[in-house]
Design a protein around this motif. Sequence first.
Motif, short mmCIF file in Angstrom:
data_model
loop_
_atom_site.label_atom_id
_atom_site.label_comp_id
_atom_site.label_asym_id
_atom_site.label_seq_id
_atom_site.Cartn_x
_atom_site.Cartn_y
_atom_site.Cartn_z
N ALA A 236 -3.06 10.95 -2.38
CA ALA A 236 -4.39 11.05 -2.97
C ALA A 236 -4.69 9.86 -3.88
CB ALA A 236 -4.53 12.35 -3.76
N ALA A 237 -3.66 9.26 -4.47
CA ALA A 237 -3.85 8.13 -5.37
C ALA A 237 -3.96 6.81 -4.61
CB ALA A 237 -2.70 8.04 -6.37
N LEU A 238 -3.27 6.70 -3.46
CA LEU A 238 -3.31 5.45 -2.71
C LEU A 238 -4.62 5.38 -1.92
CD1 LEU A 238 0.39 5.22 -1.56
CD2 LEU A 238 -0.77 3.81 -3.26
N ALA B 101 0.87 -3.11 1.14
CA ALA B 101 -0.31 -3.45 0.33
C ALA B 101 -1.52 -2.63 0.76
CB ALA B 101 -0.62 -4.93 0.42
N TRP B 102 -2.25 -2.20 -0.25
CA TRP B 102 -3.55 -1.55 -0.08
C TRP B 102 -4.60 -2.45 -0.72
CZ3 TRP B 102 0.89 1.13 -0.15
CH2 TRP B 102 0.98 2.28 0.64
N TRP B 103 -5.80 -2.46 -0.18
CA TRP B 103 -6.89 -3.27 -0.70
C TRP B 103 -7.96 -2.34 -1.25
CZ3 TRP B 103 -7.29 -6.76 4.25
CH2 TRP B 103 -6.11 -7.50 4.37
N VAL B 104 -8.46 -2.67 -2.43
CA VAL B 104 -9.38 -1.76 -3.14
C VAL B 104 -10.59 -2.52 -3.67
CG1 VAL B 104 -7.48 -0.23 -3.82
CG2 VAL B 104 -8.19 -2.05 -5.37
N ASP B 105 -11.64 -1.76 -3.96
CA ASP B 105 -12.84 -2.34 -4.56
C ASP B 105 -12.70 -2.46 -6.08
OD1 ASP B 105 -14.24 -2.65 -2.13
OD2 ASP B 105 -14.83 -0.55 -2.18
N ASP B 106 -11.92 -1.58 -6.70
CA ASP B 106 -11.77 -1.58 -8.15
C ASP B 106 -10.29 -1.52 -8.49
OD1 ASP B 106 -11.62 -0.98 -10.89
OD2 ASP B 106 -13.38 0.35 -10.82
N LEU B 107 -9.70 -2.68 -8.76
CA LEU B 107 -8.26 -2.77 -9.04
C LEU B 107 -7.87 -1.91 -10.23
CD1 LEU B 107 -5.50 -4.16 -8.41
CD2 LEU B 107 -6.13 -5.81 -10.17
N ASP B 108 -8.60 -2.03 -11.33
CA ASP B 108 -8.22 -1.31 -12.55
C ASP B 108 -8.18 0.20 -12.32
OD1 ASP B 108 -8.03 -3.75 -13.95
OD2 ASP B 108 -10.16 -3.71 -14.39
N ALA B 109 -9.19 0.73 -11.66
CA ALA B 109 -9.24 2.17 -11.41
C ALA B 109 -8.12 2.61 -10.47
CB ALA B 109 -10.60 2.57 -10.83
N VAL C 120 -5.15 1.12 -9.91
CA VAL C 120 -3.85 1.03 -10.59
C VAL C 120 -3.72 2.17 -11.59
CG1 VAL C 120 -2.44 -0.36 -12.17
CG2 VAL C 120 -3.52 -1.42 -10.17
N GLN C 121 -4.75 2.44 -12.34
CA GLN C 121 -4.71 3.54 -13.31
C GLN C 121 -4.43 4.87 -12.60
OE1 GLN C 121 -8.39 4.21 -15.45
NE2 GLN C 121 -7.30 5.18 -17.15
N ALA C 122 -5.05 5.11 -11.46
CA ALA C 122 -4.84 6.36 -10.72
C ALA C 122 -3.41 6.46 -10.21
CB ALA C 122 -5.82 6.46 -9.56
N ILE C 123 -2.87 5.36 -9.70
CA ILE C 123 -1.50 5.38 -9.17
C ILE C 123 -0.50 5.57 -10.30
CG2 ILE C 123 0.27 4.05 -7.95
CD1 ILE C 123 -2.14 2.72 -6.43
N TYR D 157 1.56 -5.32 -8.47
CA TYR D 157 2.66 -4.70 -7.75
C TYR D 157 3.19 -3.58 -8.64
CZ TYR D 157 3.46 -8.88 -4.73
OH TYR D 157 3.37 -9.92 -3.84
N LEU D 158 3.36 -2.42 -8.04
CA LEU D 158 3.94 -1.27 -8.73
C LEU D 158 5.31 -1.01 -8.12
CD1 LEU D 158 0.62 -0.59 -8.33
CD2 LEU D 158 1.35 0.98 -10.09
#
Length: 185
Positions: free
Chosen positions: A8-10, A100-108, A110-113, A136-137
């Motif tokens: 759900a987070a990824l 790797a996953w690509w996102v529109d909002d990096l901060d959101a 990363v915070q969710a993960i 990278y996490l």
Amino acid sequence: MLQYPLSAALPGAIRQVGYVVRDLDRALDDWLSLGVGPWYVMRGMSVHVLYRGQPCTITVSIALGNSGDLQVELLQQDDETPSIYTEFLASGREGYQQLAWWVDDLDAAVQAIVGTTGWPVVWSSDDTKSSLRYAYLEPPTGPAHVIEIMERTADTDGFAEMLRAAAAAWDGSQPIRTRTPHVAS
């Protein structure tokens, strides 16, 4: 039904698989022997990051190619500066390192993960020195040594589409194509 809170987070599908290699040219030959190409190679890139929270600059050579919609990244660190890549190699590993996953909002993202998993951010773009944003996490166990989250932009989407289209139309000619460094992971 099994529940997987991390899924759900990824953010959606895996977009890239990354390999850390000691010899980029040998790795390119290996991938070309599988029919994967063409490869766009950027050598000697200076990359400014935060490594475990501290500023770090390394020199890397990167090759990018596609197999269908999946982007493959080959990374060779060209210096001995301590990094997430030298850590990986020093542990006796070489090859597959990251998803790797690509996102529109990096901060959101990363915070969710981090909020879901507690995984630390161990490598991230230095926003003061790069317009390409990623993190990278580090999960405590597989399926990858690190999970990369990269922020999508018009430039990154355009480059990814160019790679995908080049692979789809590739006739085996010009297997290695040199690019001016402008994309770094």
